[in-house]
Design a protein around this motif. Sequence first.
Motif, PDB file in Angstrom:
ATOM      1  N   VAL A  16      46.370 -40.302  11.332  1.00 33.59           N
ATOM      2  CA  VAL A  16      45.237 -39.356  10.970  1.00 33.59           C
ATOM      3  C   VAL A  16      44.160 -40.446  11.254  1.00 33.59           C
ATOM      4  O   VAL A  16      44.197 -41.471  10.751  1.00 33.59           O
ATOM      5  N   ILE A  19      37.253 -40.133   9.103  1.00 30.79           N
ATOM      6  CA  ILE A  19      36.276 -39.002   9.128  1.00 30.79           C
ATOM      7  C   ILE A  19      34.920 -40.087   9.639  1.00 30.79           C
ATOM      8  O   ILE A  19      34.535 -41.837   9.024  1.00 30.79           O
TER       9      ILE A  19
ATOM     10  N   TYR B  72      42.946 -30.444   8.028  1.00 36.55           N
ATOM     11  CA  TYR B  72      42.114 -30.919   7.551  1.00 36.55           C
ATOM     12  C   TYR B  72      41.161 -29.574   7.100  1.00 36.55           C
ATOM     13  O   TYR B  72      41.360 -28.594   8.286  1.00 36.55           O
ATOM     14  N   ILE B  78      35.318 -32.636   5.115  1.00 35.16           N
ATOM     15  CA  ILE B  78      36.134 -32.526   5.894  1.00 35.16           C
ATOM     16  C   ILE B  78      37.308 -33.966   5.461  1.00 35.16           C
ATOM     17  O   ILE B  78      36.694 -34.982   5.796  1.00 35.16           O
ATOM     18  N   GLU B  79      38.239 -33.063   5.333  1.00 34.89           N
ATOM     19  CA  GLU B  79      39.355 -33.911   4.323  1.00 34.89           C
ATOM     20  C   GLU B  79      40.091 -33.559   5.528  1.00 34.89           C
ATOM     21  O   GLU B  79      41.256 -33.266   5.648  1.00 34.89           O
ATOM     22  N   VAL B  80      41.353 -35.119   5.478  1.00 35.44           N
ATOM     23  CA  VAL B  80      42.162 -35.093   6.579  1.00 35.44           C
ATOM     24  C   VAL B  80      43.737 -35.692   5.831  1.00 35.44           C
ATOM     25  O   VAL B  80      43.298 -36.170   4.950  1.00 35.44           O
ATOM     26  N   LYS B  81      44.329 -34.548   5.968  1.00 36.63           N
ATOM     27  CA  LYS B  81      45.463 -34.728   5.337  1.00 36.63           C
ATOM     28  C   LYS B  81      47.026 -35.492   6.237  1.00 36.63           C
ATOM     29  O   LYS B  81      47.270 -34.035   7.144  1.00 36.63           O
ATOM     30  N   SER B  82      47.813 -36.520   5.649  1.00 37.54           N
ATOM     31  CA  SER B  82      48.686 -36.608   6.549  1.00 37.54           C
ATOM     32  C   SER B  82      49.656 -35.390   6.115  1.00 37.54           C
ATOM     33  O   SER B  82      50.093 -35.229   5.022  1.00 37.54           O
TER      34      SER B  82
END
Lengths: 286, 343
Positions: A16, A19, B72, B78-82
Motif C-alpha cells: 500500500v 498518497i 483505491y 484518493i484513498e487506498v485500502k489494503s
Amino acid sequence: MVMDLKEKTKTESIYVPDIATITEIKDLTPTEKQFKIKIDDPVKRKNFNFLPGQFVELTVFGIGEAPFSIPSSPNNKDYFELCVRSIGSVSAALHRMKAGDKVGIKGPLGKGYFPYEKMQGNNVVIVAGGLGMAPVRSILLQILEDRKSYKDVTLIYGCVDPQSMLYKDEIKKLQESKELDIKLTVDRPDNSWKGAVGVCTNLIPQLKYQPQDTYIIVCGPPVMYKFVIIELEEKKYKPENIFLSLERRMECGVGKCNHCHIGNKLVCVDGPVFSLWEIKNLKEAI
Amino acid sequence: MLYKILDKKDFKDFVNNLISAYEVTAPKKISQALHDFFPIKSYEEMDLSYKRTTLPPAKKMLFPSNEALASYTVGNNIEVKSLNESKEQLLFGVGAWDINGMNFLDRIFSTDFIDENYMEKRKKLKVIGIDAEPSDANFASSVGSEFAKEGFDLFLSDIGDKYFVRIGTAAGAEIASKFGDFLDASDVDYSAYDRQMDLYKNKFNVNVNLDNFFENFEIVYGKKDLWEKLAKSCFSCGSCNLVCPTCFCFNVRDDIKIDLAGGIKSRQWDSCMISNYGLVAGGHNFRPDEANRLKQRYRCKLKTFVEKFGQYSCVGCGRCVEACLAKINIYEDINAVKEEVSI
Ligand code: SF4
Ligand code: SF4
Ligand code: FES
C-alpha cells in the motif's frame, strides 16, 4: 541509519503506497521532466528521511508502479524530486499529469546507498552516463552542502548530445563556482559544444587522485559499467571504494517478487547501490 | 515434538471430524495418472495413494496465482485500502517435500519486509503431513527434503495397522485431542517407525549427487556452449515455474475497476523462463535468451539460497521434470554440469 525494514512494515501492508501530491513539474530536457513531490500525511512526510542513492516505488493509480531513484538533496525534508524520462507506461502517464495530481509513494527503499560518511575526508569522483545523472545528483548535492568535509571532487558526465544533458543550468553554475572539477563529454557535439567528445570512459585515465584516499561513484546505462570499471581498475582504484547504482526490472521494490535479483542479491533491498567488491563475483552484475 | 499413535480403524472418523470443523483441502484423483489438491466434503473424496499432483498445494492456498493487494478510489480524493483475504483452512495429506517447499516460502515472505498477504493465510493454515508416495521423477532424498522437521501440525507415518504421528505444534496437539483417538507411542511403535523411515528413504528412485555442485556450477557458469545445449529445446513456456512449490516470482499490476471509480493493485505469478522476465522500461533485457534463463533458474534453485538461507530452494518434487514438454530435466542437468567439470 538505515531504517529497520521489519519495524516499518509491522503495521502496514508493504503493497500500500502513501498518497502524495505533485507540487511542481519542470521540463529538464525535451524528453525528461522533473517532478516535485510532497507526501500528503504530515507525519509520514516528516518520517521520509532518505539516503543518497535510495529510490521510491511510484504508483500512478490505475496504471501501475515503477521504481525511480531520488535526485534531490537528502537535506530537503519537506519534499523530494524525481527525474522521469517517458519510456514505460508509468512514466508516460506521469508525463501527462499536472501539478496538483496525486500519486502513490512507497519508500524510501533500498539498504544500499552512497556511503557519504565513509567518503568524508577523501576525494570523490562521480561518473554519470545519460539518465544516470539523476541517481547521483542526490549525493552530489549532499557533498556540495557540506563541501569542506571532502577533499577534491570531480564529476564526469557523458551524454548522447548537448540537448539531453540533465540539470544543465546547475552544472554551468557549478563550473563557474570551482567547487568541483567538471568534465563533460557528448557522443554527438553541436557547433557550440566546448567539452570533450566520446564516452565518459575516455576521461577516466586523466584522473590524478591516488587510490588510498579516493571514492568513486558510477551510474549509467547497463553497457557503460563494464568499460568504466576496466578503466578504474587500470588505475588501481579499490573495489571496496567504488560504488555503483544498478538497474534491474522491479515489480515490488520490497524484496518479494524476485525480479531484481542478481545472483544472491536483490537490487531493491540489498542495493540499488553496491560496492564493486560486493558484486565482483556475481556473474552478470555488470 | 510429541509422538502419538492413531489406529487405522479410527482414521476415517478422524478425517470426517476434521471435515466437520475445517475447510479441508486434500488429494483427489483427477485422471489416471494425476491427482490434485482440492477442498473435500467427505472422507471418500480423498485419495492418499497419490504419486503426482500437478500443483503444489501450499503454494496454491497461501500464494494464489492472482491476488488483489489493495484497492483505491481514483480522482482528487484518493484513498487506498489494503486487501488481504484469509480464512481458517486445513491442508491434509501433504508430502514432506511440499511441506519443506512451504517452509521455504514462509521464509521468503517473512524476510526483511513482511508480506502480510501470505503470512495471514499461513497463520490460519493447519497442516497435516503424510509419508506420501514419491513420483518417478521425485528426488527429494537427494536434496534432503524427504523428511519434514517442521512446518506441520501433525505428521503421519504408516507403520502397518497404525499411523505413527509426530505432533509439531500446540495447535496440532489440540487437533489430536479434539478430533481423534490418539494414544501414546510405545517402544514397539518407536522401533516400527524407525524401520519405516529407513524403508521410506529407499522409495526414491532418482538419486542425484550434489556433492561439489556449488563449486562446479561456478566453474561452468561461463560455458555458453553447455547452457545452449541444455536449453536448446526450451519453449520459454514457464510451466516449470508454475508447478514448482518454491517458485515465488510475481508481477505487480494496477487496473481500473469496471465502474471507473477506482482501481486495484494485484499480483500474478511470473516465470523466470519467460522472455520478458528481465525486460526493463526502455527496452534493455537482462535475460535475453533461453540458455541464460535456464542457467539462472538452476542457480536460483541450487545455489542462491544455499548462500542466503543455507538450503537448496529445490525440494526435489520432480514436478518441473514432469511438466516440461521439452523434456528438460533438472537432475539430468545437474549431472551434465558434473560431467562438464570432470572432462
Ligand atoms: S524448461 Fe520446459 S517447462 Fe520450463 S520454460 Fe522451458 S520448455 Fe517450459
Ligand atoms: S525445481 Fe523442480 S524439482 Fe525442484 S522443487 Fe521446483 S518443481 Fe520441484
Ligand atoms: S523488485 Fe521485487 S524483489 Fe526486488
